[in-house]
Enzyme design. Structure first.
Site, PDB file in Angstrom:
ATOM      1  N   ASP A  42      -6.986  -6.623  -4.712  1.00  0.00           N
ATOM      2  CA  ASP A  42      -6.881  -5.571  -5.725  1.00  0.00           C
ATOM      3  C   ASP A  42      -7.185  -6.079  -7.121  1.00  0.00           C
ATOM      4  O   ASP A  42      -7.577  -5.315  -7.992  1.00  0.00           O
ATOM      5  CB  ASP A  42      -5.452  -5.000  -5.755  1.00  0.00           C
ATOM      6  CG  ASP A  42      -5.240  -3.980  -4.663  1.00  0.00           C
ATOM      7  OD1 ASP A  42      -6.250  -3.495  -4.122  1.00  0.00           O
ATOM      8  OD2 ASP A  42      -4.068  -3.688  -4.351  1.00  0.00           O
TER       9      ASP A  42
ATOM     10  N   HIS B 245       1.697   3.072  -3.219  1.00  0.00           N
ATOM     11  CA  HIS B 245       0.667   3.754  -4.029  1.00  0.00           C
ATOM     12  C   HIS B 245       0.962   5.242  -4.188  1.00  0.00           C
ATOM     13  O   HIS B 245       0.982   5.766  -5.282  1.00  0.00           O
ATOM     14  CB  HIS B 245      -0.724   3.570  -3.428  1.00  0.00           C
ATOM     15  CG  HIS B 245      -1.441   2.381  -3.966  1.00  0.00           C
ATOM     16  ND1 HIS B 245      -1.764   2.245  -5.280  1.00  0.00           N
ATOM     17  CD2 HIS B 245      -1.893   1.251  -3.354  1.00  0.00           C
ATOM     18  CE1 HIS B 245      -2.391   1.093  -5.478  1.00  0.00           C
ATOM     19  NE2 HIS B 245      -2.472   0.464  -4.322  1.00  0.00           N
TER      20      HIS B 245
ATOM     21  N   HIS C 263     -54.077  16.668   2.867  1.00  0.00           N
ATOM     22  CA  HIS C 263     -53.755  15.248   3.002  1.00  0.00           C
ATOM     23  C   HIS C 263     -54.984  14.494   3.535  1.00  0.00           C
ATOM     24  O   HIS C 263     -55.343  13.432   3.033  1.00  0.00           O
ATOM     25  CB  HIS C 263     -52.580  15.048   3.954  1.00  0.00           C
ATOM     26  CG  HIS C 263     -51.236  15.348   3.341  1.00  0.00           C
ATOM     27  ND1 HIS C 263     -50.899  16.590   2.850  1.00  0.00           N
ATOM     28  CD2 HIS C 263     -50.141  14.551   3.135  1.00  0.00           C
ATOM     29  CE1 HIS C 263     -49.651  16.538   2.373  1.00  0.00           C
ATOM     30  NE2 HIS C 263     -49.174  15.322   2.533  1.00  0.00           N
TER      31      HIS C 263
ATOM     32  N   GLN D 288       0.819  -1.211   0.000  1.00  0.00           N
ATOM     33  CA  GLN D 288       0.000   0.000   0.000  1.00  0.00           C
ATOM     34  C   GLN D 288       0.855   1.264   0.000  1.00  0.00           C
ATOM     35  O   GLN D 288       0.520   2.260  -0.631  1.00  0.00           O
ATOM     36  CB  GLN D 288      -0.976   0.024   1.184  1.00  0.00           C
ATOM     37  CG  GLN D 288      -2.042  -1.038   1.088  1.00  0.00           C
ATOM     38  CD  GLN D 288      -2.698  -1.062  -0.280  1.00  0.00           C
ATOM     39  OE1 GLN D 288      -3.378  -0.125  -0.666  1.00  0.00           O
ATOM     40  NE2 GLN D 288      -2.476  -2.133  -1.042  1.00  0.00           N
TER      41      GLN D 288
ATOM     42  N   GLU E 237      -9.229   1.256   5.085  1.00  0.00           N
ATOM     43  CA  GLU E 237      -9.685   0.739   3.789  1.00  0.00           C
ATOM     44  C   GLU E 237      -9.459  -0.783   3.721  1.00  0.00           C
ATOM     45  O   GLU E 237     -10.359  -1.529   3.385  1.00  0.00           O
ATOM     46  CB  GLU E 237      -8.884   1.461   2.692  1.00  0.00           C
ATOM     47  CG  GLU E 237      -9.292   1.115   1.290  1.00  0.00           C
ATOM     48  CD  GLU E 237      -8.342   1.733   0.261  1.00  0.00           C
ATOM     49  OE1 GLU E 237      -7.216   2.160   0.638  1.00  0.00           O
ATOM     50  OE2 GLU E 237      -8.710   1.774  -0.923  1.00  0.00           O
ATOM     51  N   HIS E 238      -8.234  -1.205   4.032  1.00  0.00           N
ATOM     52  CA  HIS E 238      -7.889  -2.629   4.025  1.00  0.00           C
ATOM     53  C   HIS E 238      -7.447  -3.046   5.425  1.00  0.00           C
ATOM     54  O   HIS E 238      -6.621  -2.364   6.022  1.00  0.00           O
ATOM     55  CB  HIS E 238      -6.712  -2.927   3.087  1.00  0.00           C
ATOM     56  CG  HIS E 238      -6.908  -2.414   1.685  1.00  0.00           C
ATOM     57  ND1 HIS E 238      -6.326  -1.248   1.240  1.00  0.00           N
ATOM     58  CD2 HIS E 238      -7.606  -2.903   0.644  1.00  0.00           C
ATOM     59  CE1 HIS E 238      -6.660  -1.050  -0.033  1.00  0.00           C
ATOM     60  NE2 HIS E 238      -7.432  -2.025  -0.425  1.00  0.00           N
TER      61      HIS E 238
END
Lengths: 427, 427
Positions: free
Chosen positions: A353, A254, A412, A251, A319-320
């Site tokens: 991924d 990235h 109504h 990661q 996230e992970h």
């Protein structure tokens, strides 16, 4: 390279780029120009920003054929295998319309229908990410979206990455247009002569793309704003430090804003992973990025016990999240907040991924507390269904009138009353 | 009062209030003050904006008891009946976590878990809308949210509407706080001494509330931005003009921005409804509002046939769509875009507002093209689950490495490779 810290020293949120007022002004202007000028505005902006000289925005059949010639067969095969597994997983996410009948003859239900048209933004830039094309397009295909349109900026050679085109074709994208940036988002939101107006725009992009998406939201739907990637590994003394370090680095590479955190109660593992990180980092193509990200947002965090490690992971809502512990299934139920959860030593994050099947578009920056992975549900809409019988209306009339009048909404109440009035007024 | 027009003359979108730069500055300041000052800032703002002098933000058990004394038993009964039916419908919306196993031993899945804490905004103002309290809170209760917090501005007498409190209790809200406006949204997003930080804020509010929600989005999740109410009635010559007019007015009375549109191929019905609208409007408590809304955004639209009427309805993508035609079930499948669909003469829209069971928080202003009614899905989050076996990793290793390297992500490839390396490095 990395020091070992306590859970209290972990910061849970990174700043996300919001864009400046000047950038917003530019984006608003681009959107207005696209709304007014259509294709000609798109061609002009693509010349200015991408240096491409286009006659035709749409990618032609010949360009697709060429792309298949250029991409190695091994990559085509890998994309096909990935696409097949992603389709298979997402098929299971589909919900059905349902109905329920009541004894009085009433039918209630919920209709689930795909969005009609969807636009997928694919960034250009230095590298192609064909896996992202699959992950964004396949859930829409599985949902049954009639028309999936992809936009992506061309290079100065007027071309799109071949692997991007192959992935688009394999995923089931219907049309690809050579346009990127805020202008592409505007085209999808308003429609132009060649690009159809869509119901939803998904896919990552730079700050101009993100701003444009935010500005057209409501006119069309958009997906969540994705931040830099994150991984948290919860590991005990049974974990292999080589695996842990490799997964953290996967990661970290990235971008320099990515975050990789190990939470462990084992001082021995903490030490070993720290050493491994240094060793493995040297071997990487993206060594600089990984080093910077580890230094800025990486951490090895020593917890009192595994319970505290999992609790800290919940607070981070990553996230992970990898659980590399002796009995990961035992701990699964304790995990409250994570985009994707990887159990055991044979589930490194990159599996998710590419080929496992679940989506790799996941909530970042603590938003797994309330956001979900991209999926089929993001490409459907629901309609409530109400078919009352006269008997059921009789049964409920008094309650409806009581509630409507308590809220001061006499029209109504009247819409119920007129259905029980006799006489000429009603027939 | 209303003229009969063609489908082409219908405008499909109304302007929505976005708020001014000055208002945004005020909201940002309020949010910052609440973040910094907590409860004391809330008490100060509630003094300034609501004229209330609070010692204690939280509504006490005694105040709840008093509320039950003040509200007529008929209204309590109606709220209970409505709550029970809303619960029953929403129970059917619940999805389960699922898993799938593969022969190689891999387990893939999707975990569905409720959000931990949710905040519900309930507007103050001239009238109480206890039905909205039920509609916003019950889906959260059904989803299994641990803690549901309600915020609503008090009057200058330091009190909340009794019917709002009764609805909160009947729905299953855990705590109610006397605070409204942007400051209430800030309190829910950041947390204060007495108000817990939540994962999501839902519920309608004025422009300051809407802006505050937009500004804290990402920090917490928010619901869609609701616009003025809408109804489209598709009717043929079989429809009773008295019913059609009454149902159009039931939305027109909401506010002067509301929209009520009849689409019919029958000139006779069109004429009759035009006359009925005039006649019925005179009887209404909110006559001025209804008249203004009908004049500004109401329409009776003559279509070539029923098919064109339904197609026009799809283009409008209305919040509420009534099909008052001979065989409504036959036409249901043609409806693509609508928040809620009402079939037949005994399903006036107010049935759906109160007791039918489906949610009355629906997408407005054409957003039914891509948004859905509020429901249980808005209070859950998903986590993908990946538990690979070593055999499965063997099977997929080549594809993963091929894809990772094609994307220039060598650390991704490495995280797979290290798992197949032998020797001291790995043990």
């Amino acid at each position: 390279m990395i020091s070992i810290i306590n859970p209290e020293q972990l910061s849970t949120r990174r700043q996300t780029e919001k864009g400046t007022a000047r950038q917003e002004k530019i984006v608003k202007e681009i959107l207005a120009e696209v709304k007014k000028g259509g294709d000609s505005a798109l061609i002009r902006y693509t010349q200015t920003f991408d240096g491409a000289n286009l006659q035709e925005l749409q990618v032609s059949a010949e360009e697709f054929d060429e792309a298949y010639q250029q991409v190695p067969q091994s990559l085509i095969d890998a994309l096909r295998q990935a696409a097949q597994r992603i389709r298979c997983y997402h098929e299971r996410q589909k919900s059905q319309s349902w109905m329920v009948t009541e004894t009085e003859g009433t039918v209630l239900g919920q209709l689930i229908r795909p969005l009609t048209r969807v636009g997928i933004y694919v960034p250009g830039g230095r590298a192609a990410y064909p896996s992202s094309v699959l992950m964004n397009a396949i859930p829409a295909v599985v949902a049954g979206v009639e028309e999936i349109v992809m936009v992506t900026p061309p290079g100065p050679d007027n071309r799109i990455y071949a692997s991007t085109l192959v992935a688009a074709r394999e995923a089931g994208v219907h049309q690809v247009f050579k346009v990127g940036g805020a202008q592409a988002v505007g085209a999808l939101a308003y429609g132009t002569e060649s690009i159809p107006k869509v119901d939803k725009v998904v896919g990552p992009g730079n700050i101009y793309v993100a701003m444009a998406k935010r500005l057209v939201y409501g006119q069309v739907d958009i997906d969540m704003v994705a931040g830099p990637s994150e991984i948290v590994v919860v590991a005990d003394e049974s974990a292999n430090p080589v695996y842990v370090a490799a997964d953290l680095l996967s990661q970290a590479e990235h971008d320099s804003m990515a975050s990789a955190v190990l939470l462990t109660p084992s001082p021995a593992l903490a030490e070993a992973v720290a050493m491994e990180l240094k060793k493995q980092c040297d071997r990487l193509l993206r060594k600089e990025i990984a080093t910077e990200s580890i230094q800025n947002y990486g951490a090895i965090c020593l917890t009192g016990d595994l319970e505290e490690a999992v609790e800290t992971a919940n607070r981070l809502a990553p996230e992970h999240l990898e659980l590399m512990v002796k009995d990961p299934w035992k701990w699964m139920g304790r995990v409250k907040n994570a985009g994707a959860l990887f159990l055991g030593p044979d589930s490194p994050e990159p599996v998710g991924d590419y080929v496992a099947g679940p989506n790799h578009v996941l909530p970042t920056n603590g938003t797994a507390r309330f956001f979900s992975p991209l999926g089929v549900d993001d490409f459907i809409k629901k309609t409530s269904l109400i078919a009352y019988s006269h008997e059921a209306l009789c049964r409920d009339a008094e309650s409806i009138i009581t509630l409507a009048e308590a809220e001061g909404l006499t029209a109504h109440a009247e819409s119920i009353r007129v259905r029980f009035k006799k006489g000429e007024e009603n027939e």
